[in-house]
Design a protein around this motif. Structure first.
Motif, PDB file in Angstrom:
ATOM      1  N   THR A   1      22.193  14.914 -18.425  1.00  0.00           N
ATOM      2  CA  THR A   1      22.863  13.619 -18.356  1.00  0.00           C
ATOM      3  C   THR A   1      22.039  12.666 -17.501  1.00  0.00           C
ATOM      4  O   THR A   1      21.148  13.076 -16.749  1.00  0.00           O
ATOM      5  N   ILE A   2      22.366  11.372 -17.598  1.00  0.00           N
ATOM      6  CA  ILE A   2      21.675  10.383 -16.776  1.00  0.00           C
ATOM      7  C   ILE A   2      21.916  10.667 -15.295  1.00  0.00           C
ATOM      8  O   ILE A   2      21.012  10.537 -14.464  1.00  0.00           O
ATOM      9  N   ALA A   3      23.142  11.086 -14.952  1.00  0.00           N
ATOM     10  CA  ALA A   3      23.457  11.377 -13.552  1.00  0.00           C
ATOM     11  C   ALA A   3      22.585  12.509 -13.010  1.00  0.00           C
ATOM     12  O   ALA A   3      22.171  12.485 -11.841  1.00  0.00           O
ATOM     13  N   GLN A   4      22.281  13.506 -13.840  1.00  0.00           N
ATOM     14  CA  GLN A   4      21.415  14.599 -13.407  1.00  0.00           C
ATOM     15  C   GLN A   4      19.999  14.102 -13.131  1.00  0.00           C
ATOM     16  O   GLN A   4      19.350  14.528 -12.174  1.00  0.00           O
ATOM     17  N   VAL A   5      19.509  13.199 -13.978  1.00  0.00           N
ATOM     18  CA  VAL A   5      18.179  12.631 -13.762  1.00  0.00           C
ATOM     19  C   VAL A   5      18.142  11.878 -12.442  1.00  0.00           C
ATOM     20  O   VAL A   5      17.203  12.020 -11.644  1.00  0.00           O
ATOM     21  N   TYR A   6      19.158  11.052 -12.197  1.00  0.00           N
ATOM     22  CA  TYR A   6      19.202  10.294 -10.950  1.00  0.00           C
ATOM     23  C   TYR A   6      19.236  11.231  -9.744  1.00  0.00           C
ATOM     24  O   TYR A   6      18.571  10.982  -8.733  1.00  0.00           O
ATOM     25  N   ALA A   7      20.032  12.292  -9.835  1.00  0.00           N
ATOM     26  CA  ALA A   7      20.133  13.238  -8.725  1.00  0.00           C
ATOM     27  C   ALA A   7      18.795  13.919  -8.461  1.00  0.00           C
ATOM     28  O   ALA A   7      18.385  14.096  -7.306  1.00  0.00           O
ATOM     29  N   ALA A   8      18.093  14.300  -9.527  1.00  0.00           N
ATOM     30  CA  ALA A   8      16.799  14.961  -9.369  1.00  0.00           C
ATOM     31  C   ALA A   8      15.777  14.016  -8.755  1.00  0.00           C
ATOM     32  O   ALA A   8      15.026  14.385  -7.842  1.00  0.00           O
ATOM     33  N   MET A   9      15.733  12.769  -9.249  1.00  0.00           N
ATOM     34  CA  MET A   9      14.744  11.819  -8.752  1.00  0.00           C
ATOM     35  C   MET A   9      14.998  11.431  -7.305  1.00  0.00           C
ATOM     36  O   MET A   9      14.059  11.096  -6.574  1.00  0.00           O
ATOM     37  N   SER A  10      16.244  11.473  -6.871  1.00  0.00           N
ATOM     38  CA  SER A  10      16.554  11.119  -5.484  1.00  0.00           C
ATOM     39  C   SER A  10      16.060  12.169  -4.502  1.00  0.00           C
ATOM     40  O   SER A  10      15.986  11.912  -3.296  1.00  0.00           O
ATOM     41  N   SER A  11      15.697  13.336  -5.004  1.00  0.00           N
ATOM     42  CA  SER A  11      15.281  14.434  -4.128  1.00  0.00           C
ATOM     43  C   SER A  11      13.770  14.560  -4.008  1.00  0.00           C
ATOM     44  O   SER A  11      13.283  15.425  -3.270  1.00  0.00           O
ATOM     45  N   ILE A  12      13.011  13.730  -4.711  1.00  0.00           N
ATOM     46  CA  ILE A  12      11.554  13.857  -4.673  1.00  0.00           C
ATOM     47  C   ILE A  12      10.922  12.546  -4.226  1.00  0.00           C
ATOM     48  O   ILE A  12      11.551  11.493  -4.221  1.00  0.00           O
ATOM     49  N   SER A  13       9.653  12.646  -3.855  1.00  0.00           N
ATOM     50  CA  SER A  13       8.891  11.494  -3.380  1.00  0.00           C
ATOM     51  C   SER A  13       7.552  11.475  -4.091  1.00  0.00           C
ATOM     52  O   SER A  13       6.987  12.532  -4.411  1.00  0.00           O
ATOM     53  N   PHE A  14       7.024  10.296  -4.338  1.00  0.00           N
ATOM     54  CA  PHE A  14       5.741  10.198  -5.041  1.00  0.00           C
ATOM     55  C   PHE A  14       5.021   8.917  -4.610  1.00  0.00           C
ATOM     56  O   PHE A  14       5.653   7.913  -4.273  1.00  0.00           O
ATOM     57  N   PRO A  15       3.694   8.926  -4.629  1.00  0.00           N
ATOM     58  CA  PRO A  15       2.914   7.729  -4.310  1.00  0.00           C
ATOM     59  C   PRO A  15       2.762   6.853  -5.550  1.00  0.00           C
ATOM     60  O   PRO A  15       3.114   7.278  -6.658  1.00  0.00           O
ATOM     61  N   PRO A  16       2.240   5.644  -5.397  1.00  0.00           N
ATOM     62  CA  PRO A  16       1.916   4.842  -6.594  1.00  0.00           C
ATOM     63  C   PRO A  16       0.783   5.527  -7.370  1.00  0.00           C
ATOM     64  O   PRO A  16      -0.236   5.874  -6.781  1.00  0.00           O
ATOM     65  N   PHE A  17       0.990   5.725  -8.656  1.00  0.00           N
ATOM     66  CA  PHE A  17      -0.031   6.357  -9.486  1.00  0.00           C
ATOM     67  C   PHE A  17      -0.844   5.288 -10.211  1.00  0.00           C
ATOM     68  O   PHE A  17      -0.283   4.366 -10.800  1.00  0.00           O
ATOM     69  N   SER A  18      -2.159   5.436 -10.177  1.00  0.00           N
ATOM     70  CA  SER A  18      -3.038   4.542 -10.931  1.00  0.00           C
ATOM     71  C   SER A  18      -3.190   5.075 -12.353  1.00  0.00           C
ATOM     72  O   SER A  18      -3.314   6.283 -12.570  1.00  0.00           O
ATOM     73  N   ILE A  19      -3.200   4.154 -13.301  1.00  0.00           N
ATOM     74  CA  ILE A  19      -3.293   4.493 -14.721  1.00  0.00           C
ATOM     75  C   ILE A  19      -4.616   3.990 -15.276  1.00  0.00           C
ATOM     76  O   ILE A  19      -5.010   2.845 -15.030  1.00  0.00           O
ATOM     77  N   PHE A  20      -5.308   4.851 -16.009  1.00  0.00           N
ATOM     78  CA  PHE A  20      -6.575   4.473 -16.632  1.00  0.00           C
ATOM     79  C   PHE A  20      -6.410   4.446 -18.145  1.00  0.00           C
ATOM     80  O   PHE A  20      -5.971   5.434 -18.738  1.00  0.00           O
ATOM     81  N   PRO A  21      -6.733   3.321 -18.801  1.00  0.00           N
ATOM     82  CA  PRO A  21      -6.603   3.240 -20.268  1.00  0.00           C
ATOM     83  C   PRO A  21      -7.745   3.986 -20.949  1.00  0.00           C
ATOM     84  O   PRO A  21      -8.915   3.785 -20.613  1.00  0.00           O
ATOM     85  N   GLU A  22      -7.418   4.837 -21.909  1.00  0.00           N
ATOM     86  CA  GLU A  22      -8.429   5.649 -22.579  1.00  0.00           C
ATOM     87  C   GLU A  22      -8.834   5.064 -23.934  1.00  0.00           C
ATOM     88  O   GLU A  22      -9.974   4.688 -24.130  1.00  0.00           O
ATOM     89  N   TYR A  23      -7.903   4.998 -24.879  1.00  0.00           N
ATOM     90  CA  TYR A  23      -8.198   4.463 -26.204  1.00  0.00           C
ATOM     91  C   TYR A  23      -6.889   4.308 -26.976  1.00  0.00           C
ATOM     92  O   TYR A  23      -5.850   4.858 -26.593  1.00  0.00           O
ATOM     93  N   VAL A  24      -6.958   3.565 -28.071  1.00  0.00           N
ATOM     94  CA  VAL A  24      -5.817   3.420 -28.981  1.00  0.00           C
ATOM     95  C   VAL A  24      -6.101   4.261 -30.215  1.00  0.00           C
ATOM     96  O   VAL A  24      -7.187   4.198 -30.784  1.00  0.00           O
ATOM     97  N   LYS A  25      -5.119   5.047 -30.616  1.00  0.00           N
ATOM     98  CA  LYS A  25      -5.316   5.905 -31.777  1.00  0.00           C
ATOM     99  C   LYS A  25      -4.200   5.663 -32.792  1.00  0.00           C
ATOM    100  O   LYS A  25      -3.136   5.134 -32.479  1.00  0.00           O
TER     101      LYS A  25
END
Length: 257
Positions: A1-25
């Motif tokens: 459920t959405i509530a389970q996702v929110y509960a899981a995400m509230s328990s973890i921490s993460f830094p800003p992730f940089s994204i690198f574009p590879e190609y369009v397929k």
């Protein structure tokens, strides 16, 4: 459920992730109902990206790998169950499904043009870019003019049925100066020099488009019938057998300019 996702995400921490574009397929079927090899083929258009790996304290595991481990452990802890797919973790952007080009020539020209744009992005962001905005928005998007909040950079978002973002999860720190420079490069600077200097594509995007690179096709409007209009926007993998939900949900980073 959405509530389970929110509960899981509230328990973890993460830094800003940089994204690198590879190609369009291209490729895939996209649910357009094509059963005749003589018809114009359909396929999906997908931007492939990578999460830039960062390591701290001489660790063999990157911050992104730690995040994935923590994420799936958190989902298990809230009984994520068979509805959680822990194999589909390769980052990508589904740009469109069930696309039909007018001809193989148009298909070839399209994938050349969009991958040349990706080549420009690679020149702009050689070490990836943290995605975000200084704008305000509200999640979920109903009553969009009310309760707007600052979006920021490096968020992860939960979006339901491919479309509706219901919640933003901010990273655990602000951007470093070097990250902020690239995150605001396009909006705050003249980037025309990147376009002027990038005139070739230095990466392989040969997997794009039709599987048969020698196949020529062209749309014949006189052969069209209503059956060719079949299209399913939610076409994708079957859900696990014990899952009681229809449709798909995703946790990801929407890409925008």
């Amino acid at each position: 459920t959405i509530a389970q996702v929110y509960a899981a995400m509230s328990s973890i921490s993460f830094p800003p992730f940089s994204i690198f574009p590879e190609y369009v397929k291209g490729g895939g079927k996209g649910g357009s109902g094509d059963n005749d090899d003589e018809e114009v083929p359909s396929g999906d258009v997908t931007l492939i990206v990578s999460v830039v790996e960062e390591f701290e304290n001489n660790n063999n595991y990157s911050l992104y790998e730690y995040f994935l481990d923590n994420l799936f452990n958190a989902m298990d802890a809230v009984n994520g169950g068979p509805c959680m797919d822990d194999h589909d973790t390769d980052p990508h952007v589904s740009m469109s499904r069930g696309v039909k080009f007018k001809s193989s020539y148009h298909e070839t020209q399209y994938f050349y043009k969009v991958n040349l744009e990706v080549a420009v992005w690679q020149s702009m962001y050689p070490n990836g870019v943290v995605i975000g905005t200084n704008s305000k928005a509200n999640f979920p998007p109903n009553n969009a003019q009310k309760n707007r909040q600052y979006v920021g950079y490096g968020n992860l978002y939960f979006f339901f049925d491919r479309a509706n973002i219901t919640k933003a999860f901010p990273p655990n720190r602000d951007l470093y100066n070097s990250e902020s420079y690239y995150s605001t490069l396009y909006m705050n600077n003249d980037v025309s020099s990147f376009y002027a200097s990038t005139t070739t594509i230095d990466f392989d995007y040969s997997g794009s488009g039709s599987k048969d690179k020698n196949q020529y096709y062209e749309h014949n409007p006189y052969r069209w019938n209503a059956g060719m209009a079949m299209h399913d926007m939610t076409d994708g993998w079957d859900l696990p057998p014990n899952c009681q939900q229809e449709g798909e949900t995703f946790l990801g980073i929407p890409l925008s300019r």
